[in-house]
Scaffold this active site. Sequence first.
Site, mmCIF file in Angstrom:
data_model
loop_
_atom_site.group_PDB
_atom_site.id
_atom_site.type_symbol
_atom_site.label_atom_id
_atom_site.label_comp_id
_atom_site.label_asym_id
_atom_site.label_seq_id
_atom_site.Cartn_x
_atom_site.Cartn_y
_atom_site.Cartn_z
ATOM 1 N N ALA A 227 -2.034 -2.032 -1.493
ATOM 2 C CA ALA A 227 -0.586 -2.200 -1.616
ATOM 3 C C ALA A 227 0.117 -0.926 -2.066
ATOM 4 O O ALA A 227 1.336 -0.792 -1.909
ATOM 5 C CB ALA A 227 -0.275 -3.331 -2.590
ATOM 6 N N ASP A 256 -8.277 -2.573 9.605
ATOM 7 C CA ASP A 256 -8.409 -2.356 11.039
ATOM 8 C C ASP A 256 -7.044 -2.258 11.702
ATOM 9 O O ASP A 256 -6.832 -1.441 12.610
ATOM 10 C CB ASP A 256 -9.219 -3.489 11.676
ATOM 11 C CG ASP A 256 -10.608 -3.615 11.080
ATOM 12 O OD1 ASP A 256 -11.186 -2.583 10.699
ATOM 13 O OD2 ASP A 256 -11.115 -4.752 10.986
#
Length: 310
Positions: A227, A256
């Site tokens: 984050a 990914d």
Amino acid sequence: MTRELDLVVVGSLNVDLTAAVRRHPQPGETVSATALSTSAGGKGANQAVAAARLGARTALVGRVGADAHGEDLLTALRADGVETAHTLRDESESTGTALISVASSGENSIIVSAAANARLSPDDIARARPLLASARVVSVVLEVPVETVCAAARAALESGARLALNLSPVVDLPAEVLAAADPLIVNEHEAREILQRNGSQLPDGEVAHAEALRAIGARSAVVTFGARGSAVAEPGRAERVPGVPTEAVDTTGAGDAFAAAVAWRLSRGDSLPEAARWATRVGARSVQHPGAQPSYPTLQQVLDEPGLPV
């Protein structure tokens, strides 16, 4: 040379079996799942699908088993427009499988059985060389054999494609392969392991992480910090890319999605910091939804999110 594809991904395909739990079990402990789902996954397939949904012309080089799961994965790839001519059916192995638990915090724990992924070979790369030569960017992940990764990296270099190397999980690679990474994409934990394996100390500061990876040989580097965002380093430039505040439901496959978005934007001619800013938004959008591939947004969905850097 005309580049017909934006991105060719060389990597794994798995069927994801995901259990939702309140918290992850301790060793020897059994916990109850509140839900169980099956979906398409694997780092290679995840990147290919994430890029294709963003609008990249994408192909995947990989292997699945000659079983129902393999057919389902191929069907899912084609539904998203991913070229699968070099996504092979292996008659002697089952399709790769990932066993995933997702806690109520959104954090995940994953066990992977490679199966057919472990049989993707340098010969498969040799047969796919014309495909790799048609791409602007070749992205390689490490859920397939190291010798295959090396063959793909060398083929990309020889064709003039840009090599994005997602060194996850961390393995030892020849120096010339690491030196071809442009960028090397890892999270903060993987960066620490890579530096330790190369006899380097983990530096203070997020930007310094990316600079340290360049110092041990990568052409450029991106390090993600969840984050908190990411840091990028390339010749003549290093900077921090802030994160996007969001409430995480499931972080499975977010890395990914980030790597795919970086490769997509690089194929369009963006600078590395610009690509990382786009990827941050894509990753933040993906963690708001459960699963890996089911969570990946289309370009329009990303554009509809507030605050997108365009």
